[in-house]
Design a protein around this motif. Sequence first.
Motif, PDB file in Angstrom:
ATOM      1  N   MET A   1       0.853  -1.190   0.000  1.00 62.96           N
ATOM      2  CA  MET A   1       0.000   0.000   0.000  1.00 62.96           C
ATOM      3  C   MET A   1       0.885   1.235   0.000  1.00 62.96           C
ATOM      4  O   MET A   1       1.218   1.790   1.036  1.00 62.96           O
ATOM      5  CB  MET A   1      -0.911   0.001   1.224  1.00 62.96           C
ATOM      6  CG  MET A   1      -1.942   1.109   1.224  1.00 62.96           C
ATOM      7  SD  MET A   1      -2.975   1.069   2.683  1.00 62.96           S
ATOM      8  CE  MET A   1      -1.773   1.515   3.940  1.00 62.96           C
ATOM      9  N   ASN A   2       1.316   1.664  -1.175  1.00 58.78           N
ATOM     10  CA  ASN A   2       2.240   2.784  -1.305  1.00 58.78           C
ATOM     11  C   ASN A   2       1.502   4.060  -1.685  1.00 58.78           C
ATOM     12  O   ASN A   2       0.603   4.040  -2.526  1.00 58.78           O
ATOM     13  CB  ASN A   2       3.308   2.472  -2.355  1.00 58.78           C
ATOM     14  CG  ASN A   2       4.143   1.279  -1.952  1.00 58.78           C
ATOM     15  OD1 ASN A   2       4.595   1.191  -0.817  1.00 58.78           O
ATOM     16  ND2 ASN A   2       4.346   0.348  -2.875  1.00 58.78           N
ATOM     17  N   LEU A   3       1.910   5.158  -1.090  1.00 56.09           N
ATOM     18  CA  LEU A   3       1.320   6.448  -1.413  1.00 56.09           C
ATOM     19  C   LEU A   3       1.669   6.823  -2.845  1.00 56.09           C
ATOM     20  O   LEU A   3       2.807   6.692  -3.280  1.00 56.09           O
ATOM     21  CB  LEU A   3       1.847   7.512  -0.443  1.00 56.09           C
ATOM     22  CG  LEU A   3       1.375   8.944  -0.686  1.00 56.09           C
ATOM     23  CD1 LEU A   3      -0.128   9.032  -0.555  1.00 56.09           C
ATOM     24  CD2 LEU A   3       2.062   9.882   0.296  1.00 56.09           C
ATOM     25  N   GLN A   4       0.680   7.306  -3.575  1.00 55.97           N
ATOM     26  CA  GLN A   4       0.874   7.644  -4.983  1.00 55.97           C
ATOM     27  C   GLN A   4       0.478   9.090  -5.222  1.00 55.97           C
ATOM     28  O   GLN A   4      -0.532   9.562  -4.695  1.00 55.97           O
ATOM     29  CB  GLN A   4       0.013   6.717  -5.855  1.00 55.97           C
ATOM     30  CG  GLN A   4       0.121   6.994  -7.343  1.00 55.97           C
ATOM     31  CD  GLN A   4      -0.475   5.881  -8.161  1.00 55.97           C
ATOM     32  OE1 GLN A   4       0.067   4.766  -8.209  1.00 55.97           O
ATOM     33  NE2 GLN A   4      -1.610   6.141  -8.791  1.00 55.97           N
ATOM     34  N   ILE A   5       1.267   9.794  -6.023  1.00 50.77           N
ATOM     35  CA  ILE A   5       0.959  11.168  -6.403  1.00 50.77           C
ATOM     36  C   ILE A   5       0.193  11.141  -7.711  1.00 50.77           C
ATOM     37  O   ILE A   5       0.641  10.528  -8.689  1.00 50.77           O
ATOM     38  CB  ILE A   5       2.240  12.006  -6.566  1.00 50.77           C
ATOM     39  CG1 ILE A   5       3.151  11.826  -5.343  1.00 50.77           C
ATOM     40  CG2 ILE A   5       1.890  13.473  -6.773  1.00 50.77           C
ATOM     41  CD1 ILE A   5       2.506  12.195  -4.028  1.00 50.77           C
ATOM     42  N   VAL A   6      -0.971  11.795  -7.732  1.00 54.32           N
ATOM     43  CA  VAL A   6      -1.832  11.767  -8.913  1.00 54.32           C
ATOM     44  C   VAL A   6      -1.925  13.172  -9.500  1.00 54.32           C
ATOM     45  O   VAL A   6      -1.725  14.164  -8.805  1.00 54.32           O
ATOM     46  CB  VAL A   6      -3.239  11.247  -8.557  1.00 54.32           C
ATOM     47  CG1 VAL A   6      -3.158   9.821  -8.027  1.00 54.32           C
ATOM     48  CG2 VAL A   6      -3.915  12.146  -7.524  1.00 54.32           C
ATOM     49  N   PRO A   7      -2.219  13.279 -10.785  1.00 56.11           N
ATOM     50  CA  PRO A   7      -2.351  14.609 -11.408  1.00 56.11           C
ATOM     51  C   PRO A   7      -3.637  15.300 -10.963  1.00 56.11           C
ATOM     52  O   PRO A   7      -4.558  14.668 -10.428  1.00 56.11           O
ATOM     53  CB  PRO A   7      -2.386  14.285 -12.905  1.00 56.11           C
ATOM     54  CG  PRO A   7      -2.902  12.886 -12.977  1.00 56.11           C
ATOM     55  CD  PRO A   7      -2.368  12.182 -11.767  1.00 56.11           C
ATOM     56  N   ALA A   8      -3.714  16.597 -11.220  1.00 51.53           N
ATOM     57  CA  ALA A   8      -4.877  17.377 -10.803  1.00 51.53           C
ATOM     58  C   ALA A   8      -6.168  16.851 -11.412  1.00 51.53           C
ATOM     59  O   ALA A   8      -7.225  16.861 -10.768  1.00 51.53           O
ATOM     60  CB  ALA A   8      -4.675  18.844 -11.183  1.00 51.53           C
ATOM     61  N   PHE A 244     -12.898   6.306  -4.365  1.00 53.49           N
ATOM     62  CA  PHE A 244     -11.996   6.341  -5.510  1.00 53.49           C
ATOM     63  C   PHE A 244     -10.759   7.190  -5.238  1.00 53.49           C
ATOM     64  O   PHE A 244      -9.694   6.937  -5.795  1.00 53.49           O
ATOM     65  CB  PHE A 244     -12.762   6.817  -6.741  1.00 53.49           C
ATOM     66  CG  PHE A 244     -13.941   5.945  -7.054  1.00 53.49           C
ATOM     67  CD1 PHE A 244     -13.753   4.688  -7.602  1.00 53.49           C
ATOM     68  CD2 PHE A 244     -15.223   6.353  -6.746  1.00 53.49           C
ATOM     69  CE1 PHE A 244     -14.834   3.854  -7.861  1.00 53.49           C
ATOM     70  CE2 PHE A 244     -16.311   5.544  -7.000  1.00 53.49           C
ATOM     71  CZ  PHE A 244     -16.119   4.284  -7.553  1.00 53.49           C
ATOM     72  N   SER A 245     -10.901   8.184  -4.368  1.00 51.45           N
ATOM     73  CA  SER A 245      -9.724   8.961  -3.978  1.00 51.45           C
ATOM     74  C   SER A 245      -8.785   8.111  -3.131  1.00 51.45           C
ATOM     75  O   SER A 245      -7.560   8.219  -3.240  1.00 51.45           O
ATOM     76  CB  SER A 245     -10.140  10.218  -3.217  1.00 51.45           C
ATOM     77  OG  SER A 245     -10.762   9.905  -1.985  1.00 51.45           O
ATOM     78  N   VAL A 246      -9.352   7.249  -2.290  1.00 53.97           N
ATOM     79  CA  VAL A 246      -8.527   6.341  -1.486  1.00 53.97           C
ATOM     80  C   VAL A 246      -7.775   5.374  -2.395  1.00 53.97           C
ATOM     81  O   VAL A 246      -6.569   5.142  -2.244  1.00 53.97           O
ATOM     82  CB  VAL A 246      -9.395   5.560  -0.481  1.00 53.97           C
ATOM     83  CG1 VAL A 246      -8.558   4.541   0.280  1.00 53.97           C
ATOM     84  CG2 VAL A 246     -10.067   6.520   0.499  1.00 53.97           C
ATOM     85  N   ARG A 247      -8.475   4.818  -3.350  1.00 56.83           N
ATOM     86  CA  ARG A 247      -7.844   3.866  -4.271  1.00 56.83           C
ATOM     87  C   ARG A 247      -6.670   4.488  -5.016  1.00 56.83           C
ATOM     88  O   ARG A 247      -5.604   3.895  -5.142  1.00 56.83           O
ATOM     89  CB  ARG A 247      -8.883   3.372  -5.289  1.00 56.83           C
ATOM     90  CG  ARG A 247      -9.866   2.337  -4.763  1.00 56.83           C
ATOM     91  CD  ARG A 247     -10.771   1.919  -5.897  1.00 56.83           C
ATOM     92  NE  ARG A 247     -11.555   0.739  -5.566  1.00 56.83           N
ATOM     93  CZ  ARG A 247     -12.392   0.157  -6.408  1.00 56.83           C
ATOM     94  NH1 ARG A 247     -12.547   0.653  -7.626  1.00 56.83           N
ATOM     95  NH2 ARG A 247     -13.065  -0.919  -6.047  1.00 56.83           N
ATOM     96  N   ASP A 248      -6.875   5.688  -5.535  1.00 58.45           N
ATOM     97  CA  ASP A 248      -5.827   6.315  -6.339  1.00 58.45           C
ATOM     98  C   ASP A 248      -4.656   6.801  -5.496  1.00 58.45           C
ATOM     99  O   ASP A 248      -3.496   6.660  -5.895  1.00 58.45           O
ATOM    100  CB  ASP A 248      -6.406   7.488  -7.130  1.00 58.45           C
ATOM    101  CG  ASP A 248      -7.040   7.044  -8.431  1.00 58.45           C
ATOM    102  OD1 ASP A 248      -7.133   5.817  -8.657  1.00 58.45           O
ATOM    103  OD2 ASP A 248      -7.452   7.908  -9.223  1.00 58.45           O
ATOM    104  N   CYS A 249      -4.949   7.386  -4.348  1.00 59.16           N
ATOM    105  CA  CYS A 249      -3.872   7.945  -3.526  1.00 59.16           C
ATOM    106  C   CYS A 249      -2.986   6.864  -2.918  1.00 59.16           C
ATOM    107  O   CYS A 249      -1.822   7.112  -2.616  1.00 59.16           O
ATOM    108  CB  CYS A 249      -4.449   8.828  -2.416  1.00 59.16           C
ATOM    109  SG  CYS A 249      -5.126  10.389  -3.006  1.00 59.16           S
TER     110      CYS A 249
END
Length: 266
Positions: A1-8, A244-249
């Motif tokens: 479970m790694n933190l991911q940076i997503v685009p705006a 979905f924000s949890v999944r992506d982040c």
Amino acid sequence: MNLQIVPARAGLKWVRQGMSTFWRQPLALSGLFFLLMATVSIVSIVPFIGSALALIVLPALTLGMMAATQTATEGKFPMPSVLFAAFKAGPHRQAMFHLGGLYAVIFLVVMGVSALVDGGTFAKVYFGGQAMTPEVVTTDSFQTALWVSMLFYVPLSMMFWHAPALVHWYGLPAVKSLFFSFVACWRNLKAFGVYVLSWGVIFMLAGILALLISGLLGNPGLMTATFMPLALMVAAMFFTSMLFSVRDCFSTDVYDEPPASADRPD
């Protein structure tokens, strides 16, 4: 479970995913959102401690809406019991209650800070201890207390946004979940900015639609009657989009049970 940076633009994607998932099971997700509100309302009427209890159960109920969304994405009908998944016996139930306690304490501190500005009027209105009248809400002190509360509530929301999922599905302690949730929101601030702005526009459009409907029917009194169902439906969609924000982040799917080999976020 790694933190991911997503685009705006991910913020807009979360909104679309929330809305599309809502329309897969509109009756179930609307009903669960109404059940969430009813549960909070019922708990809040407990004498003396009702307001605090309502705050304590809110993170767990938010997790329930995420679990219901997960069920809907799998093409299944989310039953009412899923809303209370975090309250069921399990290894992380105690941590969830710790999380709820922290939320109640910090939120009450925020209300306490606002009371220093206007003598507690905003807090009384918020908790239903005083009527919200035009005379009250238009005073300078009330407006200042409102903005002060919003200023402090932003970091509070960031700390608790992902925290229920991190506690329930990934087994993080309450305090650690707050830290990782805040970091995830901060490092993806642009995406969350787009997300919040998008929902703000949608709520505004719902108000405009209600105004147009009441105008076309020639009855301004229908404004509230039209806007309330629309606002509640949009709010249900908003809660549906949180998953979905949890999944992506955190770059992983959410599981019904915490994965045994999940790594902690860096």
